[in-house]
Design a protein around this motif. Structure first.
Motif, PDB file in Angstrom:
ATOM      1  N   GLN A  96       0.808  -1.218   0.000  1.00  0.00           N
ATOM      2  CA  GLN A  96       0.000   0.000   0.000  1.00  0.00           C
ATOM      3  C   GLN A  96       0.840   1.268   0.000  1.00  0.00           C
ATOM      4  OE1 GLN A  96      -0.037  -2.418   2.279  1.00  0.00           O
ATOM      5  NE2 GLN A  96      -0.412  -1.661   4.362  1.00  0.00           N
ATOM      6  N   ASP A  97       2.159   1.125   0.289  1.00  0.00           N
ATOM      7  CA  ASP A  97       3.041   2.286   0.311  1.00  0.00           C
ATOM      8  C   ASP A  97       3.769   2.509  -1.020  1.00  0.00           C
ATOM      9  OD1 ASP A  97       2.349   2.725   2.932  1.00  0.00           O
ATOM     10  OD2 ASP A  97       4.068   1.618   3.746  1.00  0.00           O
ATOM     11  N   LEU A  98       3.545   1.629  -1.981  1.00  0.00           N
ATOM     12  CA  LEU A  98       4.213   1.790  -3.280  1.00  0.00           C
ATOM     13  C   LEU A  98       3.715   3.057  -3.971  1.00  0.00           C
ATOM     14  CD1 LEU A  98       4.063  -1.884  -4.612  1.00  0.00           C
ATOM     15  CD2 LEU A  98       6.075  -0.669  -3.758  1.00  0.00           C
ATOM     16  N   THR A  99       4.642   3.817  -4.552  1.00  0.00           N
ATOM     17  CA  THR A  99       4.305   5.030  -5.305  1.00  0.00           C
ATOM     18  C   THR A  99       4.302   4.717  -6.795  1.00  0.00           C
ATOM     19  OG1 THR A  99       6.596   5.737  -5.550  1.00  0.00           O
ATOM     20  CG2 THR A  99       5.471   6.356  -3.508  1.00  0.00           C
ATOM     21  N   PRO A 100       3.765   5.604  -7.629  1.00  0.00           N
ATOM     22  CA  PRO A 100       3.761   5.359  -9.076  1.00  0.00           C
ATOM     23  C   PRO A 100       5.166   5.190  -9.675  1.00  0.00           C
ATOM     24  CG  PRO A 100       2.194   7.081  -8.514  1.00  0.00           C
ATOM     25  CD  PRO A 100       2.960   6.786  -7.264  1.00  0.00           C
ATOM     26  N   THR A 101       6.189   5.713  -9.007  1.00  0.00           N
ATOM     27  CA  THR A 101       7.548   5.594  -9.541  1.00  0.00           C
ATOM     28  C   THR A 101       8.283   4.354  -9.033  1.00  0.00           C
ATOM     29  OG1 THR A 101       8.425   6.973  -7.753  1.00  0.00           O
ATOM     30  CG2 THR A 101       7.745   8.086  -9.788  1.00  0.00           C
ATOM     31  N   ASP A 102       7.724   3.665  -8.061  1.00  0.00           N
ATOM     32  CA  ASP A 102       8.374   2.455  -7.533  1.00  0.00           C
ATOM     33  C   ASP A 102       8.298   1.321  -8.539  1.00  0.00           C
ATOM     34  OD1 ASP A 102       9.334   3.275  -5.035  1.00  0.00           O
ATOM     35  OD2 ASP A 102       7.334   3.101  -4.137  1.00  0.00           O
ATOM     36  N   ARG A 103       9.344   0.505  -8.531  1.00  0.00           N
ATOM     37  CA  ARG A 103       9.367  -0.692  -9.347  1.00  0.00           C
ATOM     38  C   ARG A 103       9.507  -1.915  -8.435  1.00  0.00           C
ATOM     39  NH1 ARG A 103      10.830  -0.388 -14.877  1.00  0.00           N
ATOM     40  NH2 ARG A 103      10.713   1.748 -15.683  1.00  0.00           N
ATOM     41  N   VAL A 104       8.915  -3.002  -8.834  1.00  0.00           N
ATOM     42  CA  VAL A 104       8.928  -4.219  -8.032  1.00  0.00           C
ATOM     43  C   VAL A 104       9.940  -5.195  -8.635  1.00  0.00           C
ATOM     44  CG1 VAL A 104       7.565  -6.204  -7.266  1.00  0.00           C
ATOM     45  CG2 VAL A 104       6.534  -3.930  -7.361  1.00  0.00           C
ATOM     46  N   VAL A 105      10.811  -5.752  -7.793  1.00  0.00           N
ATOM     47  CA  VAL A 105      11.806  -6.722  -8.255  1.00  0.00           C
ATOM     48  C   VAL A 105      11.106  -8.058  -8.514  1.00  0.00           C
ATOM     49  CG1 VAL A 105      13.888  -8.014  -7.652  1.00  0.00           C
ATOM     50  CG2 VAL A 105      13.684  -5.598  -7.023  1.00  0.00           C
ATOM     51  N   VAL A 106      11.278  -8.578  -9.725  1.00  0.00           N
ATOM     52  CA  VAL A 106      10.656  -9.851 -10.092  1.00  0.00           C
ATOM     53  C   VAL A 106      11.692 -10.932 -10.394  1.00  0.00           C
ATOM     54  CG1 VAL A 106       8.511  -8.825 -10.928  1.00  0.00           C
ATOM     55  CG2 VAL A 106      10.438  -9.098 -12.508  1.00  0.00           C
ATOM     56  N   ASP A 107      12.976 -10.560 -10.466  1.00  0.00           N
ATOM     57  CA  ASP A 107      14.015 -11.575 -10.656  1.00  0.00           C
ATOM     58  C   ASP A 107      15.378 -10.960 -10.345  1.00  0.00           C
ATOM     59  OD1 ASP A 107      15.141 -14.008 -11.112  1.00  0.00           O
ATOM     60  OD2 ASP A 107      14.759 -14.063 -13.274  1.00  0.00           O
ATOM     61  N   VAL A 108      16.328 -11.835 -10.042  1.00  0.00           N
ATOM     62  CA  VAL A 108      17.698 -11.436  -9.759  1.00  0.00           C
ATOM     63  C   VAL A 108      18.613 -12.425 -10.460  1.00  0.00           C
ATOM     64  CG1 VAL A 108      19.452 -11.157  -7.965  1.00  0.00           C
ATOM     65  CG2 VAL A 108      17.118 -10.401  -7.529  1.00  0.00           C
ATOM     66  N   ARG A 109      19.652 -11.939 -11.087  1.00  0.00           N
ATOM     67  CA  ARG A 109      20.657 -12.794 -11.719  1.00  0.00           C
ATOM     68  C   ARG A 109      22.047 -12.322 -11.319  1.00  0.00           C
ATOM     69  NH1 ARG A 109      18.595 -15.232 -16.538  1.00  0.00           N
ATOM     70  NH2 ARG A 109      16.441 -15.841 -16.055  1.00  0.00           N
ATOM     71  N   VAL A 110      23.030 -13.195 -11.524  1.00  0.00           N
ATOM     72  CA  VAL A 110      24.424 -12.852 -11.262  1.00  0.00           C
ATOM     73  C   VAL A 110      25.249 -13.234 -12.479  1.00  0.00           C
ATOM     74  CG1 VAL A 110      26.426 -13.238  -9.776  1.00  0.00           C
ATOM     75  CG2 VAL A 110      24.142 -13.213  -8.774  1.00  0.00           C
ATOM     76  N   GLY A 111      26.080 -12.305 -12.939  1.00  0.00           N
ATOM     77  CA  GLY A 111      26.941 -12.566 -14.093  1.00  0.00           C
ATOM     78  C   GLY A 111      27.483 -11.271 -14.657  1.00  0.00           C
ATOM     79  N   ARG A 141       4.897  -2.505 -13.525  1.00  0.00           N
ATOM     80  CA  ARG A 141       3.481  -2.877 -13.439  1.00  0.00           C
ATOM     81  C   ARG A 141       3.078  -3.028 -11.980  1.00  0.00           C
ATOM     82  NH1 ARG A 141       4.899  -6.315 -17.751  1.00  0.00           N
ATOM     83  NH2 ARG A 141       5.045  -8.055 -16.296  1.00  0.00           N
ATOM     84  N   ARG A 142       2.103  -2.292 -11.581  1.00  0.00           N
ATOM     85  CA  ARG A 142       1.653  -2.331 -10.187  1.00  0.00           C
ATOM     86  C   ARG A 142       1.140  -3.719  -9.818  1.00  0.00           C
ATOM     87  NH1 ARG A 142      -0.283   1.698  -6.662  1.00  0.00           N
ATOM     88  NH2 ARG A 142      -0.212   0.772  -4.576  1.00  0.00           N
ATOM     89  N   SER A 143       0.548  -4.404 -10.784  1.00  0.00           N
ATOM     90  CA  SER A 143      -0.025  -5.724 -10.505  1.00  0.00           C
ATOM     91  C   SER A 143       1.035  -6.744 -10.105  1.00  0.00           C
ATOM     92  CB  SER A 143      -0.785  -6.238 -11.729  1.00  0.00           C
ATOM     93  OG  SER A 143       0.080  -6.315 -12.857  1.00  0.00           O
ATOM     94  N   ASP A 144       2.305  -6.501 -10.472  1.00  0.00           N
ATOM     95  CA  ASP A 144       3.355  -7.459 -10.144  1.00  0.00           C
ATOM     96  C   ASP A 144       3.647  -7.531  -8.651  1.00  0.00           C
ATOM     97  OD1 ASP A 144       3.989  -8.762 -12.490  1.00  0.00           O
ATOM     98  OD2 ASP A 144       5.281  -7.149 -13.206  1.00  0.00           O
ATOM     99  N   SER A 145       3.207  -6.525  -7.899  1.00  0.00           N
ATOM    100  CA  SER A 145       3.432  -6.581  -6.453  1.00  0.00           C
ATOM    101  C   SER A 145       2.631  -7.714  -5.813  1.00  0.00           C
ATOM    102  CB  SER A 145       3.059  -5.256  -5.802  1.00  0.00           C
ATOM    103  OG  SER A 145       1.666  -5.005  -5.931  1.00  0.00           O
ATOM    104  N   ASP A 146       1.604  -8.174  -6.494  1.00  0.00           N
ATOM    105  CA  ASP A 146       0.795  -9.272  -5.983  1.00  0.00           C
ATOM    106  C   ASP A 146       0.939 -10.547  -6.801  1.00  0.00           C
ATOM    107  OD1 ASP A 146      -0.362  -8.652  -3.649  1.00  0.00           O
ATOM    108  OD2 ASP A 146      -2.277  -7.996  -4.457  1.00  0.00           O
ATOM    109  N   SER A 147       1.833 -10.547  -7.770  1.00  0.00           N
ATOM    110  CA  SER A 147       1.983 -11.723  -8.615  1.00  0.00           C
ATOM    111  C   SER A 147       2.902 -12.740  -7.947  1.00  0.00           C
ATOM    112  CB  SER A 147       2.558 -11.329  -9.974  1.00  0.00           C
ATOM    113  OG  SER A 147       3.935 -11.005  -9.855  1.00  0.00           O
ATOM    114  N   ALA A 148       2.889 -13.953  -8.466  1.00  0.00           N
ATOM    115  CA  ALA A 148       3.772 -14.999  -7.954  1.00  0.00           C
ATOM    116  C   ALA A 148       5.224 -14.712  -8.283  1.00  0.00           C
ATOM    117  CB  ALA A 148       3.362 -16.355  -8.523  1.00  0.00           C
TER     118      ALA A 148
END
Length: 560
Positions: A96-111, A141-148
């Motif tokens: 609920q504290d996410l702003t329109p400019t916030d981005r949600v992390v959906v993956d992390v890689r190393v390389g 995408r705001r919807s990604d904050s609730d995605s798997a």
């Protein structure tokens, strides 16, 4: 009339379902519902979502962390760099504290290379480069904050052999470019909400059998570790992979119903990240769906985690039945587990676990190791007394066993001995009387670890129990509630007890003593006959043989 009512009800149910799905889809994308309603939707992630991950490096001083960020409190160099430290910092926010400019992390890689070449980001997503070869995919995408897909937690483990068996966690296959030296730091992430871990209830099998594998003194490290006194000694030997391969092989051969880890799972001085070592042995049992329980040894809290912290971690893992026990008595890990009959709710077997602590609190007077305290012994007796009535309802003979790490002073005694006594018994110099408490309660078997090259079972009888010979080193009197000395029962079910060693299993701990081969101990309960048998399995040599197989309890009574 009835048909019309049914048809109307079906139409209303269909309309309600369509309305719910439509509102849910709209809310997933545009947040049309009030937050209080949105929070109760099935897909909602309570808590925090990760909005950014970075690696921060600092030199000549403490690394300050931004108040709006949290830190994985592990130096990526594990303290090996003279002037440099590095940490993984994570920014997390409530949905609920996410702003329109916030981005949600959906993956992390190393390389070193941008992952976009092999994993092109979708619209509104972008792979962003961070320090130390870290890449973060963030979504607008705001919807990604609730995605798997939403990343909700980040952690760091160490070493090429690190594993993460925690539900919902995914460890990245490459170490960060900076940090750790030969023990490279590995990023691990969790998506979604923490999985709820249900406690397994151990039960006797349909055939009346229940098999326990006792594994002691694994001495696991952060990283692969170095073998000590391996047999055979030829070729390259990495301690932890060889130890874990051995235990895994025994699990697949013996197929135990339960595993007891009786201390020194972690080799403190070579485990600057104890969590990594703990997750390595836990993976053996989680992947095979075998319940297990642990007690601490004298080395387990010499790494990065205290006894309490290690135990707390273990209580959260699948198939772990480890408990911290009551905080009103000394030690961590004083508890019991009931093994239920195949059907019904009465216990066929009670397993007691007690913390034997570490080093003597009075080195001048009592050199060496600590002892089980009078408060622990009272707790043990009170617990056994409280369970007695219910255990008596079991349709066969109820049995008990106890597990500790450091041996009791009576392990030094003479008497019938099955197995090998290759090294001196490093029991406490002070005898607090726990052997007699076990006999008073009627426990026929106690088994320990600690002395790696001892693997025997000793039949301790009243006329050989060393605790009765040295009154100066006896425990304080067991006091009843009114302050009077408690009256001990005139008759007990057993006046003797088998005192066993598991033998050391880990190559990260010492061996030697004339070519000691690592081993584990098996106990098998036959509930129908009230019988306990035991044998050992070795890592090298005659690995198919049940070493020193013997019956130690039959008809509920100690035999031998």
């Amino acid at each position: 009339m009835t048909r019309r009512i049914v048809r109307t009800a079906l139409q209303l149910a269909l309309l309600t379902s369509l309305l719910f799905i439509s509102v849910w889809l709209l809310d997933s994308r545009y947040r049309v519902l009030p937050q209080t309603i949105h929070n109760h939707l099935p897909i909602h992630h309570p808590g925090l979502v990760v909005t950014d991950v970075v690696v921060r490096t600092c030199r000549f001083g403490a690394c300050a962390v931004d108040p709006s960020w949290s830190r994985v409190d592990k130096d990526l160099y594990l303290g090996s760099a003279w002037i440099t430290k590095a940490y993984v910092d994570v920014q997390r926010k409530r949905e609920q504290d996410l702003t329109p400019t916030d981005r949600v992390v959906v993956d992390v890689r190393v390389g070193r290379l941008n992952p976009a070449a092999s994993d092109p980001p979708a619209k509104d997503e972008k792979w962003e480069s961070r320090q130390a070869g870290l890449w973060v995919k963030r979504s607008a995408r705001r919807s990604d904050s609730d995605s798997a897909r939403a990343v909700t937690a980040v952690d760091v483990l160490f070493g090429a052999d690190a594993v993460d068996p925690r539900p919902g966690w995914e460890m990245k296959d490459r170490p960060l470019v900076d940090g750790g030296g030969a023990i490279g730091p590995r990023i691990t992430i969790r998506r979604g909400t923490p999985a709820k871990v249900e406690k397994v209830v151990p039960r006797v099998r349909k055939d009346g059998k229940f098999k326990i594998l006792q594994v002691s003194d694994l001495h696991l490290s952060t990283g692969v570790g170095v073998c000590r006194d391996p047999v055979p000694a030829n070729g390259k030997c990495e301690a932890d992979p060889r130890t874990l391969e051995f235990v895994g092989r025994i699990l697949d051969t013996e197929k135990p119903d339960f595993v007891v880890l009786s201390g020194d799972q972690v080799n403190g001085e070579t485990a600057p990240d104890s969590q990594t070592a703990i997750l390595k042995f836990a993976e053996l049992f989680i992947s095979r769906k075998i319940p297990y329980a642990t007690i601490p040894g004298n080395h387990d809290d010499e790494g990065s985690l205290t006894r309490a912290a290690s135990t707390e971690l273990l209580t959260t893992l699948p198939y772990s039945l480890t408990e911290a026990g009551p905080n009103t008595i000394p030690g961590v890990g004083n508890y019991y587990i009931q093994v239920l009959a195949h059907s019904g709710h009465h216990a066929a077997l009670t397993l007691y676990f007690l913390d034997t602590h570490a080093y003597s609190p009075d080195e001048k007077k009592y050199h060496g190791y600590d002892w089980i305290k009078p408060e622990q012994i009272r707790w043990f007796k009170d617990t056994a007394r409280a369970l007695k009535a219910d255990n008596a309802k079991y349709s066969h003979i109820h049995l008990d066993m106890a597990f500790i790490h450091i041996p009791l002073p009576e392990y030094r005694d003479g008497g019938k001995l099955v197995g090998e006594r290759r090294e001196g018994v490093t029991a406490p110099a002070y005898n607090s009387g726990f052997r007699d408490a076990l006999v008073d309660v009627g426990v026929p078997v106690v088994s320990c670890g600690h002395d790696h090259a001892n693997d025997y079972c000793l039949l301790s009888e009243p006329d050989t129990a060393g605790g009765k010979k040295d009154a100066a080193k006896r425990a304080e009197p067991d006091l009843a509630e009114g302050g009077e000395e408690a009256v001990k029962p005139k008759h007990t079910r057993n006046d003797k007890i088998w005192m066993c060693y598991a033998g050391g299993s880990g190559f990260g701990g010492y061996g030697g003593y004339g070519g000691y081969v690592r081993r584990v101990r098996v106990f098998e309960l036959d509930a129908h006959e009230a019988r306990i048998s035991t044998w050992k399995r070795v890592e090298w040599g005659d690995t198919e043989r049940r070493v020193d197989e013997q019956v130690i309890v039959d008809g509920g009574r100690v035999v031998g």
